[in-house]
Design a protein around this motif. Structure first.
Motif, PDB file in Angstrom:
ATOM      1  N   TRP A  50       5.174  44.934   5.201  1.00 22.81           N
ATOM      2  CA  TRP A  50       5.139  43.556   5.696  1.00 22.81           C
ATOM      3  C   TRP A  50       4.330  42.673   4.749  1.00 22.81           C
ATOM      4  N   GLU A  51       3.139  43.125   4.381  1.00 21.89           N
ATOM      5  CA  GLU A  51       2.281  42.322   3.502  1.00 21.89           C
ATOM      6  C   GLU A  51       2.922  42.143   2.126  1.00 21.89           C
ATOM      7  N   ARG A  52       3.524  43.200   1.589  1.00 19.42           N
ATOM      8  CA  ARG A  52       4.181  43.099   0.281  1.00 19.42           C
ATOM      9  C   ARG A  52       5.341  42.114   0.329  1.00 19.42           C
ATOM     10  N   LEU A 111      10.312  61.480   6.261  1.00 20.09           N
ATOM     11  CA  LEU A 111      10.484  60.104   6.709  1.00 20.09           C
ATOM     12  C   LEU A 111      10.024  59.110   5.650  1.00 20.09           C
ATOM     13  N   LEU A 112       8.885  59.349   5.057  1.00 22.06           N
ATOM     14  CA  LEU A 112       8.378  58.419   4.053  1.00 22.06           C
ATOM     15  C   LEU A 112       9.297  58.350   2.841  1.00 22.06           C
ATOM     16  N   ASP A 113       9.882  59.478   2.453  1.00 25.59           N
ATOM     17  CA  ASP A 113      10.850  59.458   1.355  1.00 25.59           C
ATOM     18  C   ASP A 113      12.110  58.699   1.739  1.00 25.59           C
ATOM     19  N   VAL A 114      12.549  58.838   2.986  1.00 25.79           N
ATOM     20  CA  VAL A 114      13.717  58.093   3.476  1.00 25.79           C
ATOM     21  C   VAL A 114      13.462  56.593   3.356  1.00 25.79           C
ATOM     22  N   LEU A 115      12.299  56.156   3.814  1.00 19.29           N
ATOM     23  CA  LEU A 115      11.966  54.730   3.789  1.00 19.29           C
ATOM     24  C   LEU A 115      11.818  54.210   2.363  1.00 19.29           C
ATOM     25  N   GLU A 116      11.126  54.963   1.531  1.00 17.45           N
ATOM     26  CA  GLU A 116      10.923  54.510   0.152  1.00 17.45           C
ATOM     27  C   GLU A 116      12.233  54.480  -0.629  1.00 17.45           C
ATOM     28  N   ALA A 117      13.108  55.448  -0.383  1.00 16.72           N
ATOM     29  CA  ALA A 117      14.404  55.476  -1.074  1.00 16.72           C
ATOM     30  C   ALA A 117      15.240  54.263  -0.681  1.00 16.72           C
ATOM     31  N   ARG A 118      15.227  53.902   0.594  1.00 16.17           N
ATOM     32  CA  ARG A 118      16.002  52.750   1.049  1.00 16.17           C
ATOM     33  C   ARG A 118      15.480  51.475   0.403  1.00 16.17           C
ATOM     34  N   ARG A 171       1.502  52.874   8.684  1.00 24.38           N
ATOM     35  CA  ARG A 171       0.905  52.276   7.494  1.00 24.38           C
ATOM     36  C   ARG A 171       1.980  51.768   6.539  1.00 24.38           C
ATOM     37  N   PHE A 172       3.077  52.515   6.422  1.00 22.74           N
ATOM     38  CA  PHE A 172       4.175  52.100   5.547  1.00 22.74           C
ATOM     39  C   PHE A 172       4.679  50.723   5.945  1.00 22.74           C
ATOM     40  N   GLU A 201      24.060  50.975   9.599  1.00 25.04           N
ATOM     41  CA  GLU A 201      23.266  52.153   9.953  1.00 25.04           C
ATOM     42  C   GLU A 201      21.863  52.072   9.349  1.00 25.04           C
ATOM     43  N   ILE A 202      21.771  51.580   8.119  1.00 28.20           N
ATOM     44  CA  ILE A 202      20.463  51.453   7.473  1.00 28.20           C
ATOM     45  C   ILE A 202      19.635  50.376   8.159  1.00 28.20           C
ATOM     46  N   VAL A 203      20.276  49.264   8.516  1.00 23.58           N
ATOM     47  CA  VAL A 203      19.568  48.200   9.238  1.00 23.58           C
ATOM     48  C   VAL A 203      19.071  48.742  10.578  1.00 23.58           C
ATOM     49  N   ARG A 204      19.911  49.521  11.255  1.00 21.63           N
ATOM     50  CA  ARG A 204      19.507  50.114  12.538  1.00 21.63           C
ATOM     51  C   ARG A 204      18.328  51.049  12.342  1.00 21.63           C
ATOM     52  N   LEU A 205      18.373  51.853  11.282  1.00 21.66           N
ATOM     53  CA  LEU A 205      17.275  52.770  10.990  1.00 21.66           C
ATOM     54  C   LEU A 205      15.958  52.008  10.879  1.00 21.66           C
ATOM     55  N   TYR A 206      15.953  50.957  10.078  1.00 20.40           N
ATOM     56  CA  TYR A 206      14.722  50.192   9.879  1.00 20.40           C
ATOM     57  C   TYR A 206      14.276  49.499  11.160  1.00 20.40           C
ATOM     58  N   THR A 207      15.216  48.997  11.923  1.00 21.57           N
ATOM     59  CA  THR A 207      14.874  48.304  13.161  1.00 21.57           C
ATOM     60  C   THR A 207      14.227  49.253  14.149  1.00 21.57           C
ATOM     61  N   VAL A 208      14.842  50.424  14.331  1.00 17.41           N
ATOM     62  CA  VAL A 208      14.300  51.424  15.260  1.00 17.41           C
ATOM     63  C   VAL A 208      12.920  51.891  14.794  1.00 17.41           C
ATOM     64  N   LEU A 209      12.813  52.212  13.526  1.00 25.38           N
ATOM     65  CA  LEU A 209      11.542  52.733  13.021  1.00 25.38           C
ATOM     66  C   LEU A 209      10.443  51.681  13.014  1.00 25.38           C
ATOM     67  N   ALA A 210      10.793  50.441  12.700  1.00 22.33           N
ATOM     68  CA  ALA A 210       9.775  49.388  12.677  1.00 22.33           C
ATOM     69  C   ALA A 210       9.148  49.209  14.051  1.00 22.33           C
ATOM     70  N   VAL A 211       9.960  49.325  15.099  1.00 24.09           N
ATOM     71  CA  VAL A 211       9.422  49.211  16.468  1.00 24.09           C
ATOM     72  C   VAL A 211       8.606  50.451  16.814  1.00 24.09           C
ATOM     73  N   GLU A 212       9.156  51.636  16.552  1.00 28.88           N
ATOM     74  CA  GLU A 212       8.408  52.869  16.833  1.00 28.88           C
ATOM     75  C   GLU A 212       7.067  52.870  16.108  1.00 28.88           C
ATOM     76  N   ALA A 213       7.057  52.351  14.876  1.00 32.40           N
ATOM     77  CA  ALA A 213       5.860  52.414  14.032  1.00 32.40           C
ATOM     78  C   ALA A 213       4.809  51.371  14.407  1.00 32.40           C
ATOM     79  N   LEU A 214       5.067  50.561  15.427  1.00 32.54           N
ATOM     80  CA  LEU A 214       3.995  49.699  15.936  1.00 32.54           C
ATOM     81  C   LEU A 214       2.854  50.538  16.511  1.00 32.54           C
TER      82      LEU A 214
END
Length: 197
Positions: free
Chosen positions: A130-132, A61-68, A124-125, A103-116
């Protein structure tokens, strides 16, 4: 037969394939329902074959996010350099890029909510991201009556909210809504700048 036919690939190519397929699957079902077994089927591998490259789905997952993030940043900065490089140009380019990859926007939207959830592996990612992002935006947002960080939060919040509603209702004119908001916002910057002279 489901999945893809298994074929030998160089390690870097296989990891790229795993990231690409994981991105697609997570955007469809969310991280919680995403499984290594499903990823293995999609790539024509065994579960052990996937785990040879990634010890866990959290690591993947972290590699998916960093690659995007890396791909988007590279594309936006490269295009912005050809078009003047100011912050409005960069934001317009980001909006146009997002329109081509729902699809990428959906990925980030879903994960950003789950990662709350603080227990989520990407918590942490997203907090760091967000701060960066706010810090990066604020560097380009001088000239407003309000503090640059506040303006950065306004831009980020508008764009995130617009993306959620666009995913819910694809008939929304994403680019048009963004342009109207940004025109108004940057007009205020021009007025504030004029008032200081």
């Amino acid at each position: 037969m489901t999945g893809k036919t298994r074929r030998r690939m160089a390690a870097d190519d296989r990891r790229s394939q795993l990231i690409e397929e994981a991105t697609r699957l997570i955007s469809e079902v969310g991280f919680r329902r995403f499984t290594i077994a499903e990823l293995a089927r999609a790539c024509g591998l065994t579960r052990a074959g996937v785990l040879h490259h990634y010890a866990s789905k959290e690591e993947l997952l972290l590699d998916v996010l960093e690659a995007r993030d890396r791909n988007d940043a590279d594309a936006v900065f490269r295009d912005a350099a050809r078009h003047g490089g100011d912050i409005r140009t960069m934001l317009d380019l980001l909006v146009r890029r997002n329109l081509t990859q729902p699809e990428i926007v959906r990925l980030y939207t879903v994960l950003a909510v789950e990662a709350l959830d603080p227990g989520h592996p990407a918590h942490r990612f997203f907090a760091d991201r967000w701060e960066r992002t706010i810090g990066w935006l604020a560097e380009y947002l001088d000239g407003f009556e309000r503090p640059a960080r506040d303006v950065a939060i306004e831009i980020h919040s508008f764009m995130d909210g617009l993306q959620v509603n666009w995913l819910r209702d694809p008939t929304i004119d994403f680019a048009g809504q963004w342009s109207a908001f940004a025109d108004d916002l940057f007009a205020r910057r021009a007025v504030a700048g004029a008032d200081t002279h």
